[in-house]
Design a protein around this motif. Structure first.
Motif, PDB file in Angstrom:
ATOM      1  N   GLY A  13      45.096 -44.012  14.883  1.00 55.92           N
ATOM      2  CA  GLY A  13      45.408 -45.400  14.600  1.00 55.92           C
ATOM      3  C   GLY A  13      45.141 -45.800  13.165  1.00 55.92           C
ATOM      4  N   PHE A  14      44.981 -44.796  12.257  1.00 57.88           N
ATOM      5  CA  PHE A  14      44.753 -45.078  10.843  1.00 57.88           C
ATOM      6  C   PHE A  14      46.048 -44.914  10.067  1.00 57.88           C
ATOM      7  N   ASP A  15      46.210 -45.709   9.011  1.00 60.00           N
ATOM      8  CA  ASP A  15      47.417 -45.627   8.196  1.00 60.00           C
ATOM      9  C   ASP A  15      47.239 -44.776   6.944  1.00 60.00           C
ATOM     10  N   GLY A  16      46.016 -44.419   6.631  1.00 61.69           N
ATOM     11  CA  GLY A  16      45.793 -43.638   5.419  1.00 61.69           C
ATOM     12  C   GLY A  16      44.454 -42.941   5.432  1.00 61.69           C
ATOM     13  N   PHE A  17      44.327 -41.933   4.562  1.00 60.96           N
ATOM     14  CA  PHE A  17      43.104 -41.159   4.462  1.00 60.96           C
ATOM     15  C   PHE A  17      42.137 -41.793   3.472  1.00 60.96           C
ATOM     16  N   PRO A  39      29.631 -37.713   2.074  1.00 63.77           N
ATOM     17  CA  PRO A  39      28.474 -38.491   2.533  1.00 63.77           C
ATOM     18  C   PRO A  39      28.629 -38.918   3.983  1.00 63.77           C
ATOM     19  N   THR A  40      27.504 -39.174   4.628  1.00 63.46           N
ATOM     20  CA  THR A  40      27.512 -39.659   6.005  1.00 63.46           C
ATOM     21  C   THR A  40      28.348 -40.934   6.109  1.00 63.46           C
ATOM     22  N   GLY A  41      29.165 -40.986   7.132  1.00 64.08           N
ATOM     23  CA  GLY A  41      29.980 -42.169   7.344  1.00 64.08           C
ATOM     24  C   GLY A  41      31.309 -42.170   6.617  1.00 64.08           C
ATOM     25  N   SER A  42      31.642 -41.047   5.954  1.00 65.14           N
ATOM     26  CA  SER A  42      32.888 -41.005   5.188  1.00 65.14           C
ATOM     27  C   SER A  42      34.035 -40.358   5.956  1.00 65.14           C
ATOM     28  N   GLY A  43      33.812 -40.031   7.218  1.00 55.08           N
ATOM     29  CA  GLY A  43      34.904 -39.524   8.043  1.00 55.08           C
ATOM     30  C   GLY A  43      35.009 -38.014   8.118  1.00 55.08           C
ATOM     31  N   LYS A  44      33.876 -37.305   8.118  1.00 54.62           N
ATOM     32  CA  LYS A  44      33.922 -35.838   8.217  1.00 54.62           C
ATOM     33  C   LYS A  44      34.532 -35.404   9.544  1.00 54.62           C
ATOM     34  N   SER A  45      34.150 -36.066  10.627  1.00 56.74           N
ATOM     35  CA  SER A  45      34.628 -35.658  11.956  1.00 56.74           C
ATOM     36  C   SER A  45      36.139 -35.756  12.060  1.00 56.74           C
ATOM     37  N   VAL A 199      29.495 -39.704  -3.671  1.00 54.23           N
ATOM     38  CA  VAL A 199      28.345 -40.075  -2.852  1.00 54.23           C
ATOM     39  C   VAL A 199      28.041 -41.565  -2.961  1.00 54.23           C
ATOM     40  N   VAL A 200      28.834 -42.283  -3.755  1.00 53.60           N
ATOM     41  CA  VAL A 200      28.606 -43.718  -3.913  1.00 53.60           C
ATOM     42  C   VAL A 200      28.922 -44.431  -2.606  1.00 53.60           C
ATOM     43  N   ARG A 201      27.970 -45.191  -2.107  1.00 48.67           N
ATOM     44  CA  ARG A 201      28.158 -45.981  -0.890  1.00 48.67           C
ATOM     45  C   ARG A 201      27.912 -47.440  -1.243  1.00 48.67           C
ATOM     46  N   PRO A 202      28.977 -48.237  -1.373  1.00 47.02           N
ATOM     47  CA  PRO A 202      28.800 -49.625  -1.817  1.00 47.02           C
ATOM     48  C   PRO A 202      27.944 -50.471  -0.881  1.00 47.02           C
TER      49      PRO A 202
END
Length: 266
Positions: A13-17, A39-45, A199-202
């Motif tokens: 259901g995503f339109d882009g990477f 980084p964690t939370g960036s969509g590795k899975s 690795v920047v996480r805003p």
């Protein structure tokens, strides 16, 4: 080039990477060994789940923790969850065998297992007969003896890859210096492409407070907790004993605090 946007949209259901994701998926689909530093939370899975659905052979995902494995499977989108399973010590032998039969029959595209399973000759022989095409190593930094979370069972992965017929490899981690990345490649006997994302996480901010003693540390900690105005927080400590001492001290100064570590009863 293969269009990856359509299956990304249809399955997730995503339109882009996000940055780096497409390069990782494309490498896995096209059969190139890859080490992904994200980084964690960036969509590795998402990267290996999408790649697994686009490859002709089933995918083996090596995950270090049963709880993490179950959590990843439970959160899969419906179309992918229907073709995914796991095998671990929480299952009886009959159920585990039935799940492997599902992989052999083509009903299952993604199989999660712990690295310890690769020490079982029968398990490896079964996967070799099935024909695993992609092996994903989650938390691949655990293969590094100089990493922060070395796991001896990860050392069996290289031998298992050879016994499985040298399938394509995708290693994933958020934790690897350039030296560690080179050690991971050497330990696995591969020369993977390395994909690094920022690795920047805003949504995160890092502060360092200089203290001269334990009293200073406690004073700063209490100040920051009180500034949260009732919101929840996690305080990390260096040991089990320290965890309990900090929780006890915080309770003595007002905040509600409970210790949590591996030595506590369930």
């Amino acid at each position: 080039m293969t269009d990856l946007t359509a299956p990304l949209r249809d399955l997730f259901g995503f339109d882009g990477f996000r940055a780096g994701q497409e390069a990782i998926v494309r490498a896995a689909v096209e059969g190139r060994d890859t080490l992904a530093l994200m980084p964690t939370g960036s969509g590795k899975s998402l990267t290996y789940q999408l790649a697994a659905m686009l490859r002709p052979q089933p995918t083996l995902v090596l995950s270090p923790l049963i709880a993490l494995m179950k959590d990843q499977v439970d959160q899969l989108p419906g179309p992918i969850a229907a073709t995914t399973t796991f095998v671990n010590s929480s299952l009886d032998p009959e159920e585990a065998a039935a799940r492997l039969e599902g992989v052999a029959a083509g009903r299952t595209r993604i199989l999660y297992a712990a690295p310890e399973r690769l020490r079982q000759a029968r398990f490896v022989e079964t996967l070799r007969a099935i024909g695993v095409g992609l092996v994903v190593i989650d938390e691949v930094h655990c293969v590094s003896m100089w990493g922060h979370d070395f796991r001896p069972d990860y050392l069996f992965i290289r031998r298992a890859l050879a016994e499985l017929g040298e399938p394509v490899l995708l290693g994933l981690t958020a934790t690897a210096t350039p030296d560690t990345a080179r050690e991971i490649a050497a330990a696995l006997g591969r020369q993977p492409e390395v994909v690094r994302t920022s690795v920047v996480r805003p949504n995160l901010r890092y502060d360092v407070a200089e203290v001269s003693n334990a009293e200073d540390r406690l004073r700063i900690l209490l100040g920051r907790l009180r500034a949260l105005e009732g919101a929840s927080a996690i305080v990390y400590a260096r040991s089990r004993r320290s965890t309990e001492e900090v929780a006890r001290t915080l309770r003595g100064h007002g905040p509600r605090a409970e210790p949590y570590h591996a030595g506590l009863e369930p």
